[in-house]
Design an enzyme around this catalytic site. Structure first.
Site, PDB file in Angstrom:
ATOM      1  N   THR A 225      37.338  44.429  46.635  1.00 38.43           N
ATOM      2  CA  THR A 225      37.257  43.211  46.910  1.00 38.43           C
ATOM      3  C   THR A 225      38.591  42.640  46.590  1.00 38.43           C
ATOM      4  O   THR A 225      39.398  43.256  46.075  1.00 38.43           O
ATOM      5  CB  THR A 225      36.480  42.378  45.935  1.00 38.43           C
ATOM      6  OG1 THR A 225      36.620  42.705  44.464  1.00 38.43           O
ATOM      7  CG2 THR A 225      34.841  42.748  46.217  1.00 38.43           C
ATOM      8  N   GLU A 226      39.010  41.263  47.065  1.00 35.80           N
ATOM      9  CA  GLU A 226      40.061  40.724  46.630  1.00 35.80           C
ATOM     10  C   GLU A 226      40.139  40.355  45.363  1.00 35.80           C
ATOM     11  O   GLU A 226      39.352  40.369  44.463  1.00 35.80           O
ATOM     12  CB  GLU A 226      40.405  39.396  47.396  1.00 35.80           C
ATOM     13  CG  GLU A 226      39.625  38.125  46.940  1.00 35.80           C
ATOM     14  CD  GLU A 226      39.923  36.879  47.743  1.00 35.80           C
ATOM     15  OE1 GLU A 226      41.150  36.399  47.702  1.00 35.80           O
ATOM     16  OE2 GLU A 226      39.255  36.171  48.240  1.00 35.80           O
TER      17      GLU A 226
ATOM     18  N   ASP B  52      31.581  38.223  41.515  1.00 39.87           N
ATOM     19  CA  ASP B  52      30.789  38.818  40.952  1.00 39.87           C
ATOM     20  C   ASP B  52      29.336  38.548  41.728  1.00 39.87           C
ATOM     21  O   ASP B  52      28.298  38.132  40.716  1.00 39.87           O
ATOM     22  CB  ASP B  52      30.842  38.588  39.463  1.00 39.87           C
ATOM     23  CG  ASP B  52      30.338  39.972  38.845  1.00 39.87           C
ATOM     24  OD1 ASP B  52      29.736  40.926  39.392  1.00 39.87           O
ATOM     25  OD2 ASP B  52      30.501  40.172  37.556  1.00 39.87           O
TER      26      ASP B  52
ATOM     27  N   CYS C  78      41.932  38.026  42.147  1.00 41.73           N
ATOM     28  CA  CYS C  78      42.677  36.742  41.862  1.00 41.73           C
ATOM     29  C   CYS C  78      43.672  36.629  40.908  1.00 41.73           C
ATOM     30  O   CYS C  78      43.543  37.579  39.701  1.00 41.73           O
ATOM     31  CB  CYS C  78      41.507  35.537  41.441  1.00 41.73           C
ATOM     32  SG  CYS C  78      40.643  34.969  42.922  1.00 41.73           S
TER      33      CYS C  78
END
Length: 291
Positions: free
Chosen positions: A106-107, A173, A109
């Site tokens: 996933t990306e 999540d 942050c």
């Protein structure tokens, strides 16, 4: 060219602990977060040249539950299809038989969770809190109006992530997300006790549980404390939540407009506004349209 074999004589070279089967993604040792079933590591996408998050789920936890395994993989496939500015992007997934793990990329942050970010920056205007709140609601609106409807079920400030340099907020999540049909009803008891809506405990609920959790996220943003901190056990939280007792932190909210908005989110399930309705609330009047 994929760097599978870092130069052992180069002290500046940061070796990967693990690479995916294609050699595109490399995982570092650094742990970004961990839960009961999942660990999240810092990783790198060598093709795009960007940092990413490498998520690992231990499938042995579900070795005797084939229906749950089927559900996990169905949900992973669906999450990969989600595209929204306020939802963490899901890039790829695969299984690794040797370690019996499900891996997905996933990306990441840059500023960590909203909880960490808020603790680090204690002096924040109500306007900024409104901007963050509006972005969370935009993410929820996308999930709730998706076909099929998706309920997050574990929304809290630890599962919302920040890009602090742009002020961008993203819901992440989605490991406990429930995909529901036209009835919009789900039945499992899951979530973080302090943020769980009362009807979650009754095992019959809709996407409105996310609106309740969102209200408590805003409460945490305002007060810098977890809701129901006055309770020293999950049983005490359960008793207060199911009897409709608000967290003591509500008394610390001095802005009456903010307090009324939170209270609206914590109402009875049928009385709670949807994410779309909350986005039209006068609470957000006067904000720029960029976020």
């Amino acid at each position: 060219m994929v760097n599978l074999n870092p130069n052992p004589f180069d002290k500046d070279d940061e070796p990967f602990v693990e690479v995916d089967p294609t050699g595109r993604y490399g995982r570092y040792q650094d742990l970004l977060g961990a839960g009961a079933m999942k660990k999240v590591y810092r990783a790198f996408d060598q093709e795009e040249g960007i940092e990413i998050a490498w998520n690992q789920v231990k499938l042995r936890c579900f070795a005797d539950n084939e229906s749950m395994l089927d559900r996990i993989f169905a949900e992973v496939r669906l999450l990969r299809s989600l595209k929204n500015d306020n939802i963490i992007s899901f890039y790829n997934w695969w299984t690794e038989e040797k370690g019996n793990t499900l891996n997905f990329i996933t990306e990441v942050c840059t500023s960590g969770s909203l909880r960490e970010y808020r603790k680090k920056h204690r002096h924040v205007s109500v306007k900024a809190l409104k901007k963050w709140s509006r972005q969370i609601l935009k993410g929820l609106e996308y999930l709730h109006t998706h076909e099929p409807c998706i309920i997050h079920r574990d929304l809290n400030c630890a599962n919302v992530f920040m890009n602090g340099n742009t002020g961008q907020v993203k819901i992440g999540d989605l490991g406990l997300a429930a995909i529901v049909g036209k009835s919009h009803a789900a039945h499992s008891i899951l979530g973080t006790p302090e943020f769980m809506a009362p009807e979650l405990y009754e095992e019959e609920y809709t996407e409105m549980v996310d609106i309740y959790s969102f209200g408590l996220c805003l409460l945490e943003m305002v007060t810098l404390e977890l809701p129901y901190m006055e309770c020293d056990s999950i049983a005490k939280i359960y008793r207060k939540v199911t009897s409709g007792v608000r967290p003591l932190a509500m008394e610390k909210v001095k802005d009456l407009h903010v307090k009324a908005f939170i209270d609206k989110c914590l109402g009875k399930p049928r009385a709670r506004p949807s994410a779309s309705e909350l986005l039209q609330d006068p609470f957000f009047d006067g904000l720029d349209d960029d976020q």
